[in-house]
Design a protein around this motif. Structure first.
Motif, short mmCIF file in Angstrom:
data_model
loop_
_atom_site.label_atom_id
_atom_site.label_comp_id
_atom_site.label_asym_id
_atom_site.label_seq_id
_atom_site.Cartn_x
_atom_site.Cartn_y
_atom_site.Cartn_z
N LEU A 80 36.54 32.61 31.32
CA LEU A 80 35.31 32.03 31.86
C LEU A 80 35.56 31.21 33.12
N ALA A 81 36.57 31.58 33.89
CA ALA A 81 36.92 30.79 35.07
C ALA A 81 35.78 30.71 36.06
N ARG A 82 35.21 31.84 36.41
CA ARG A 82 34.14 31.85 37.41
C ARG A 82 32.91 31.14 36.88
N GLU A 83 32.56 31.39 35.62
CA GLU A 83 31.38 30.76 35.04
C GLU A 83 31.56 29.25 34.91
N SER A 84 32.78 28.83 34.53
CA SER A 84 33.04 27.40 34.40
C SER A 84 32.96 26.69 35.75
N ARG A 85 33.50 27.32 36.78
CA ARG A 85 33.42 26.74 38.13
C ARG A 85 31.96 26.58 38.55
N ALA A 86 31.15 27.61 38.26
CA ALA A 86 29.73 27.53 38.62
C ALA A 86 29.03 26.40 37.87
N TYR A 146 40.51 21.13 31.71
CA TYR A 146 40.13 22.27 32.54
C TYR A 146 39.00 21.90 33.49
N ARG A 147 38.00 21.20 33.00
CA ARG A 147 36.90 20.83 33.89
C ARG A 147 37.38 19.81 34.92
N THR A 148 38.37 18.98 34.59
CA THR A 148 38.93 18.06 35.57
C THR A 148 39.63 18.83 36.68
N ALA A 149 40.38 19.86 36.30
CA ALA A 149 41.04 20.70 37.31
C ALA A 149 40.02 21.40 38.19
N LEU A 150 38.96 21.92 37.58
CA LEU A 150 37.92 22.58 38.36
C LEU A 150 37.22 21.59 39.28
N SER A 151 37.05 20.36 38.82
CA SER A 151 36.48 19.32 39.65
C SER A 151 37.33 19.10 40.89
N ALA A 152 38.65 19.10 40.71
CA ALA A 152 39.57 18.93 41.84
C ALA A 152 39.45 20.11 42.81
N PHE A 188 34.99 10.22 38.84
CA PHE A 188 35.23 9.39 37.66
C PHE A 188 35.35 10.23 36.39
N GLY A 189 34.65 11.35 36.36
CA GLY A 189 34.68 12.20 35.17
C GLY A 189 33.39 12.06 34.38
N LEU A 190 32.43 12.91 34.67
CA LEU A 190 31.13 12.83 34.02
C LEU A 190 31.14 13.55 32.69
N GLY A 191 30.59 12.90 31.66
CA GLY A 191 30.46 13.57 30.37
C GLY A 191 29.63 14.84 30.46
N SER A 192 28.74 14.89 31.44
CA SER A 192 27.91 16.08 31.63
C SER A 192 28.75 17.32 31.83
N LEU A 193 29.88 17.19 32.52
CA LEU A 193 30.75 18.34 32.74
C LEU A 193 31.30 18.87 31.42
N ASP A 194 31.76 17.97 30.57
CA ASP A 194 32.31 18.37 29.28
C ASP A 194 31.26 19.05 28.41
N ILE A 195 30.07 18.47 28.39
CA ILE A 195 29.01 19.01 27.55
C ILE A 195 28.57 20.38 28.06
N ALA A 196 28.44 20.53 29.38
CA ALA A 196 28.01 21.80 29.95
C ALA A 196 29.05 22.90 29.73
N VAL A 197 30.32 22.57 29.94
CA VAL A 197 31.36 23.59 29.73
C VAL A 197 31.52 23.91 28.25
N ALA A 198 31.38 22.90 27.39
CA ALA A 198 31.45 23.14 25.95
C ALA A 198 30.34 24.08 25.50
N ARG A 199 29.14 23.89 26.05
CA ARG A 199 28.03 24.79 25.72
C ARG A 199 28.35 26.21 26.17
N LEU A 200 28.95 26.34 27.35
CA LEU A 200 29.34 27.66 27.84
C LEU A 200 30.35 28.31 26.89
N VAL A 201 31.34 27.55 26.46
CA VAL A 201 32.33 28.07 25.53
C VAL A 201 31.69 28.49 24.22
#
Length: 349
Positions: free
Chosen positions: A36-42, A135-141, A318-331
């Motif tokens: 899900l690399a492309r989808e996670s980046r999006a 993973y979402r931290t890396a994608l954030s970078a 800083f690291g938004l919880g929104s990223l974790d929740i959104a990627v978790a939903r995708l997974v």
């Protein structure tokens, strides 16, 4: 912001929103993320655009420190969020950081993510969260590097300071995104870790060398990745950075307030990035960085801001919880019925 879905809008594949619970262990999460690399980046980019537009429901994270001694680095953080959009999600990440685990042969971070049903509020999934968080931290970078470099995907020298999971995942994702480097300089307080890290990227990433100091790593680097566990700023001299370098300040507390002065400052969400004695927060408090000059990365994604390659740029998400929740939903959405998932049909019954 989207309204919560009606009964008719709930997929038949959803767990029972009142009583069912799915448990996704690390192996399931790893397999899902690999595909899900492309989808996670999006998803990461979409969350950052929502943040720039003020559309997120992302309360301040809560830090639990078992030991009040500021020299101690153990902490557990709660990050709740609601994410709007075509695939809305709601939940919380509960993540611990215990650097001493490395001496025990254990990962520094461990986490779980709980997702809640949008209509009833009942928990519907518990997901291993450390892999998603890393993973979402890396994608954030990667998103920040792309935005602040003008999409060039090219750096003569990449400096990596700190060689843990975040750093390794970020470098892998930069390479997967098409970045090219003539050389990579790696430094860690533990030389054996730096040497192991360098050896792991010896194939296909140009010249990769472990060096003996942070200053040596930074010398001439166009792109800098700071991924340490520092709790006190330790980089005080801005002259160590090459003119126009892009600094991915993922660990948030490496630079002194003086070193932050004069740079372009980009974050995920401004108010969050100034909390918990981050380098940027200290610089604003000291009057060395103006609050109004800090821009969210979503502005760059929207085209409302453009990179200035004549100045040092420091990206401090800083690291938004929104990223974790959104990627978790995708997974979760892409692992329905997958082997390895435990379903508890009557968890709350």
């Amino acid at each position: 912001m989207n309204a919560v879905p009606s009964n008719a809008e709930l997929s038949s594949a959803e767990p029972d929103p009142v009583h069912g619970l799915s448990v996704l262990p690390r192996a399931v999460v790893d397999t899902a993320l690999a595909g899900l690399a492309r989808e996670s980046r999006a998803v990461v980019e979409e969350v950052y655009i929502h943040a720039a537009q003020g559309r997120l429901v992302n309360p301040d994270s809560l830090f639990l420190r078992p030991d009040p001694d500021p020299a101690r680095r153990e902490r557990i953080i709660a990050l709740p969020a609601y994410v709007p959009g075509e695939n809305p999600a709601m939940g919380i990440k509960w993540i611990s950081s215990f650097p001493g685990n490395l001496d025990l042969g254990l990962p520094r971070a461990s986490a779980l993510i709980v997702l809640n049903d949008l209509r009833t509020g009942f928990p519907t999934a518990v997901i291993e969260g450390a892999r998603i968080s890393g993973y979402r931290t890396a994608l954030s970078a990667v998103v920040g590097a792309h935005a602040l470099s003008g999409g060039e995907r090219r750096a003569g020298r990449l400096a990596v300071v700190g060689t843990g999971y975040i750093a390794a995942t970020t470098v892998r994702e930069l390479l997967a995104d098409g970045w090219k480097f003539d050389s990579i300089a790696v430094h860690d307080l533990f030389p054996e870790r730096a040497a192991s890290f360098a050896a792991g990227f010896a194939d296909g990433a140009g010249e990769v060398v472990a060096v003996g100091s942070t200053r040596e790593a930074l010398a001439g680097a166009d792109l800098v990745l700071l991924a340490t566990t520092a709790v006190q700023p330790h980089l005080a001299d801005p002259s160590w950075f090459a003119p126009g370098a892009v600094v991915l300040h993922m660990s948030l507390r490496d630079l002194t307030a003086e070193a932050m002065a004069g740079a372009v400052h980009v974050v995920d969400e401004v108010s969050h990035a100034l909390r918990e004695r981050t380098s940027l927060g200290l610089a604003v408090d000291a009057g060395l960085v103006e609050y109004a000059d800090i821009r969210p990365v979503g502005d760059y994604l929207l085209g409302n801001a453009r990179p200035d390659r004549s100045r040092l740029a420091v990206y401090s998400p800083f690291g938004l919880g929104s990223l974790d929740i959104a990627v978790a939903r995708l997974v979760l959405d892409h692992t329905r019925g997958a082997e390895g998932i435990t379903t508890v049909p009557s968890f709350t019954a």
